[in-house]
Structures are given as structure tokens and as C-alpha cells.
Design a protein around this motif. Structure first.
Motif, PDB file in Angstrom:
ATOM      1  N   UNK A  58       0.803  -1.228   0.000  1.00 58.16           N
ATOM      2  CA  UNK A  58       0.000   0.000   0.000  1.00 58.16           C
ATOM      3  C   UNK A  58       0.834   1.275   0.000  1.00 58.16           C
ATOM      4  N   UNK A  59       1.967   1.275   0.703  1.00 62.29           N
ATOM      5  CA  UNK A  59       2.684   2.527   0.955  1.00 62.29           C
ATOM      6  C   UNK A  59       3.924   2.711   0.105  1.00 62.29           C
ATOM      7  N   UNK A  60       4.259   1.752  -0.746  1.00 60.08           N
ATOM      8  CA  UNK A  60       5.342   1.922  -1.712  1.00 60.08           C
ATOM      9  C   UNK A  60       4.776   2.668  -2.912  1.00 60.08           C
ATOM     10  N   UNK A  68      -2.196  -2.226  -4.591  1.00 56.72           N
ATOM     11  CA  UNK A  68      -2.054  -3.686  -4.645  1.00 56.72           C
ATOM     12  C   UNK A  68      -0.999  -3.989  -5.696  1.00 56.72           C
ATOM     13  N   UNK A  69       0.242  -4.178  -5.236  1.00 51.47           N
ATOM     14  CA  UNK A  69       1.366  -4.364  -6.149  1.00 51.47           C
ATOM     15  C   UNK A  69       1.302  -5.746  -6.806  1.00 51.47           C
ATOM     16  N   UNK A  70       1.746  -5.838  -8.058  1.00 51.53           N
ATOM     17  CA  UNK A  70       1.672  -7.112  -8.781  1.00 51.53           C
ATOM     18  C   UNK A  70       2.490  -8.233  -8.140  1.00 51.53           C
ATOM     19  N   UNK A  71       3.529  -7.888  -7.392  1.00 53.85           N
ATOM     20  CA  UNK A  71       4.373  -8.925  -6.794  1.00 53.85           C
ATOM     21  C   UNK A  71       3.884  -9.367  -5.409  1.00 53.85           C
ATOM     22  N   UNK A  72       2.801  -8.793  -4.941  1.00 52.12           N
ATOM     23  CA  UNK A  72       2.278  -9.198  -3.630  1.00 52.12           C
ATOM     24  C   UNK A  72       1.513 -10.515  -3.770  1.00 52.12           C
ATOM     25  N   UNK A  73       1.775 -11.434  -2.866  1.00 50.57           N
ATOM     26  CA  UNK A  73       1.043 -12.704  -2.819  1.00 50.57           C
ATOM     27  C   UNK A  73       0.329 -12.758  -1.471  1.00 50.57           C
ATOM     28  N   UNK A  74      -0.839 -12.134  -1.407  1.00 50.45           N
ATOM     29  CA  UNK A  74      -1.569 -11.988  -0.150  1.00 50.45           C
ATOM     30  C   UNK A  74      -1.846 -13.342   0.505  1.00 50.45           C
TER      31      UNK A  74
END
Length: 183
Positions: A58-60, A68-74
Motif C-alpha cells: 500500500x505505501x510503496x 495492490x502491487x503485482x508482486x504481492x502474494x496476499x
């Protein structure tokens, strides 16, 4: 004027949340950090990992890219594996909070009405801060509850001790002060 007050108070409240969580986590053993109450429950480690992943995402580049960054794997945030140590998760936690506090700390009143996106959904900056503060408060509550559960009778309260309410009140800053009786 109210806009700057909002930003200052948002930082103050976010720092309080981090402080509460840090004090609660400090009272847990490594064993309890990774323990779950039942198969569907989240451990403290999972909550820390999830919050850290959320904050990083969220904060980058908050004002310029989707939260919601593409490299995040929630989904993986709710799993622990061998590379996940308390030290590594704590480092991610600290990095997430640093990104959050640094970003909010650099915002100006004029930024509050700008539009940011989270999963493609438009939010004003003010809405995005409120959304995330609410999200983090819910998880900090979970952290405190679990830490207190595991600490049992060794729990050191994070606020006014039970049965001591008449002796203390808390200032907006979070610092306790003694309440003087009026006659």
C-alpha cells in the motif's frame, strides 16, 4: 489547517497502534508467536506477515501506483514456512511500518484530495489513510488479544491496569496522568 491536523493526528494514531502491537509482541515467546488457537486461526506470525505485506504494497509509491502491487502474494501472507523466522518477520514488520510512517509523514494537506487506487478502486488519499488505519487497528487488536491469551497471568497491561481506572486517565498523547478529585 484542519488538513495538517488530520495528517499529524493520523501519524500519532498509527504510532500508537505500532507501539501497542510492539509491546504485546514483546510479551510472547517464539513458540507462541507461531502458535495457532485452532486450524482456521491466524498466528501472531501470520498477522505480522500479513500486515507487513499489506504495508509494503500500500505505501510503496503510494501516490503514483496502485496499492495492490503485482508482486504481492496476499494468500502466502497467511502461511508460514521455513524461511519465516521471528527475526525475518520482525524485519518485514519494521520495514512495513517505516514505509507507512515515512509516507504519511511526507504528505501535505494538498495531497489529501488526490486520488490513489487500491485494486483499481479510486480513493482520496484521506479515504486511503482511513481505510488502512481501520485495517491495522483490527489486526493490532488481534495481536493484543493473542499475546494476552498466551501471556496469561504474566501479561503486563498496555493501558490502565484493571481496577485502577479511577487513579488514571489518559491524555490525547497516550501518556497517563493522575486525575485530581474535585470537591
Amino acid at each position: 489547517m484542519i488538513e495538517q491536523h488530520y495528517l499529524d493526528d493520523s501519524l500519532r494514531q498509527l504510532r500508537k497502534l505500532k507501539g501497542q502491537a510492539d509491546k504485546a509482541l514483546a510479551q510472547t515467546s517464539d513458540e507462541h508467536f507461531f502458535s495457532v488457537l485452532d486450524p482456521e486461526a491466524n498466528s501472531l506470525a501470520m498477522i505480522v506477515k500479513h500486515m507487513a505485506g499489506n504495508m509494503r504494497s500500500r505505501w510503496t509509491d503510494f501516490l503514483t501506483s496502485d496499492g495492490e502491487k503485482p508482486d504481492r502474494d496476499r494468500d502466502r501472507e497467511f502461511e508460514t514456512s521455513s524461511p519465516d523466522t521471528r527475526a525475518s518477520l520482525t524485519a518485514q514488520w519494521e520495514d512495513g511500518w517505516k514505509r507507512l510512517l515515512d509516507t504519511v509523514g511526507t504528505l501535505s494537506p494538498a495531497d489529501l484530495s488526490k486520488t490513489v487506487h487500491v485494486r483499481g478502486e479510486a480513493h482520496s488519499v484521506l479515504e486511503a489513510i482511513n481505510r488502512q488505519t481501520s485495517h491495522y487497528a483490527a489486526h493490532v487488536g488481534q495481536i493484543v488479544l493473542l499475546a494476552k491469551h498466551y501471556a496469561g497471568s504474566k501479561w503486563e497491561t498496555l493501558s490502565i491496569p484493571r481496577g485502577k481506572s479511577k487513579e488514571f486517565d489518559v491524555a490525547k498523547s497516550g501518556a497517563p496522568y493522575v486525575v485530581k478529585e474535585t470537591k
